[in-house]
Design a protein around this motif. Sequence first.
Motif, PDB file in Angstrom:
ATOM      1  N   THR A  59       0.878  -1.257  -0.118  1.00 12.30           N
ATOM      2  CA  THR A  59      -0.152  -0.021  -0.052  1.00 12.30           C
ATOM      3  C   THR A  59       0.754   1.274   0.149  1.00 12.30           C
ATOM      4  O   THR A  59       1.809   1.383   0.745  1.00 12.30           O
ATOM      5  CB  THR A  59      -0.826   0.078   1.257  1.00 12.30           C
ATOM      6  N   ASP A  60       0.588   2.003  -0.905  1.00  9.26           N
ATOM      7  CA  ASP A  60       1.326   3.381  -0.908  1.00  9.26           C
ATOM      8  C   ASP A  60       0.549   4.526  -0.095  1.00  9.26           C
ATOM      9  O   ASP A  60       0.243   5.546  -0.808  1.00  9.26           O
ATOM     10  CB  ASP A  60       1.705   3.749  -2.489  1.00  9.26           C
ATOM     11  N   TYR A  61       0.417   4.298   1.164  1.00 10.31           N
ATOM     12  CA  TYR A  61      -0.405   4.986   1.722  1.00 10.31           C
ATOM     13  C   TYR A  61       0.471   6.247   2.339  1.00 10.31           C
ATOM     14  O   TYR A  61       1.546   6.134   2.690  1.00 10.31           O
ATOM     15  CB  TYR A  61      -0.780   4.216   3.144  1.00 10.31           C
ATOM     16  N   GLU A  62      -0.048   7.479   2.075  1.00 13.02           N
ATOM     17  CA  GLU A  62       0.639   8.742   2.653  1.00 13.02           C
ATOM     18  C   GLU A  62       0.195   8.904   3.989  1.00 13.02           C
ATOM     19  O   GLU A  62      -1.046   9.096   4.566  1.00 13.02           O
ATOM     20  CB  GLU A  62       0.189  10.031   1.706  1.00 13.02           C
ATOM     21  N   LEU A  63       1.220   8.607   4.870  1.00 17.38           N
ATOM     22  CA  LEU A  63       0.928   8.677   6.388  1.00 17.38           C
ATOM     23  C   LEU A  63       0.564  10.362   6.849  1.00 17.38           C
ATOM     24  O   LEU A  63       0.925  11.394   6.204  1.00 17.38           O
ATOM     25  CB  LEU A  63       2.326   8.631   7.134  1.00 17.38           C
ATOM     26  N   LYS A  64      -0.193  10.433   7.750  1.00 21.33           N
ATOM     27  CA  LYS A  64      -0.775  11.584   8.290  1.00 21.33           C
ATOM     28  C   LYS A  64      -0.397  11.721   9.793  1.00 21.33           C
ATOM     29  O   LYS A  64      -0.098  10.830  10.453  1.00 21.33           O
ATOM     30  CB  LYS A  64      -2.300  11.833   8.194  1.00 21.33           C
ATOM     31  N   SER A  65      -0.117  13.280  10.194  1.00 23.79           N
ATOM     32  CA  SER A  65       0.018  13.374  11.621  1.00 23.79           C
ATOM     33  C   SER A  65      -0.646  12.499  12.479  1.00 23.79           C
ATOM     34  O   SER A  65      -2.010  12.463  12.395  1.00 23.79           O
ATOM     35  CB  SER A  65       0.108  14.872  11.883  1.00 23.79           C
ATOM     36  N   ASN A  66      -0.133  11.974  13.701  1.00 23.32           N
ATOM     37  CA  ASN A  66      -0.911  10.964  14.512  1.00 23.32           C
ATOM     38  C   ASN A  66      -1.279   9.733  14.007  1.00 23.32           C
ATOM     39  O   ASN A  66      -2.053   9.267  14.822  1.00 23.32           O
ATOM     40  CB  ASN A  66      -2.101  11.842  15.173  1.00 23.32           C
ATOM     41  N   ASP A  67      -0.855   9.380  12.888  1.00 24.75           N
ATOM     42  CA  ASP A  67      -1.120   8.110  12.541  1.00 24.75           C
ATOM     43  C   ASP A  67      -0.377   6.972  13.456  1.00 24.75           C
ATOM     44  O   ASP A  67       0.949   7.389  14.081  1.00 24.75           O
ATOM     45  CB  ASP A  67      -0.641   7.638  11.177  1.00 24.75           C
ATOM     46  N   ILE A  68      -0.787   6.140  13.813  1.00 24.41           N
ATOM     47  CA  ILE A  68      -0.155   4.876  14.599  1.00 24.41           C
ATOM     48  C   ILE A  68       0.025   3.537  13.600  1.00 24.41           C
ATOM     49  O   ILE A  68      -1.077   2.955  13.008  1.00 24.41           O
ATOM     50  CB  ILE A  68      -1.165   4.540  15.858  1.00 24.41           C
TER      51      ILE A  68
END
Length: 78
Positions: A59-68
């Motif tokens: 998965t080429d998921y773009e991480l976001k602030s506060n992701d765990i």
Amino acid sequence: MIEVKYFGAVADKTNCPTEKVPLGDLSLEQLLSDLDKKYQLNTLSFSIAINQKIVPKTTDYELKSNDIIALLPPFAGG
């Protein structure tokens, strides 16, 4: 910042249960590459969860602030 949690053999390899990672423009793929360089995780089998949802490693998921992000041991079931 994002939080990365390690479980099972991954936690043994990293010698820590969790760490905070600066976000920047970081995708899941880039994060895994960075962690592999740091801890040599490519020899381990693990699953990935983002905010408690299992996702494929590809998965080429773009991480976001506060992701765990959790790196989980393989599941065996019955």
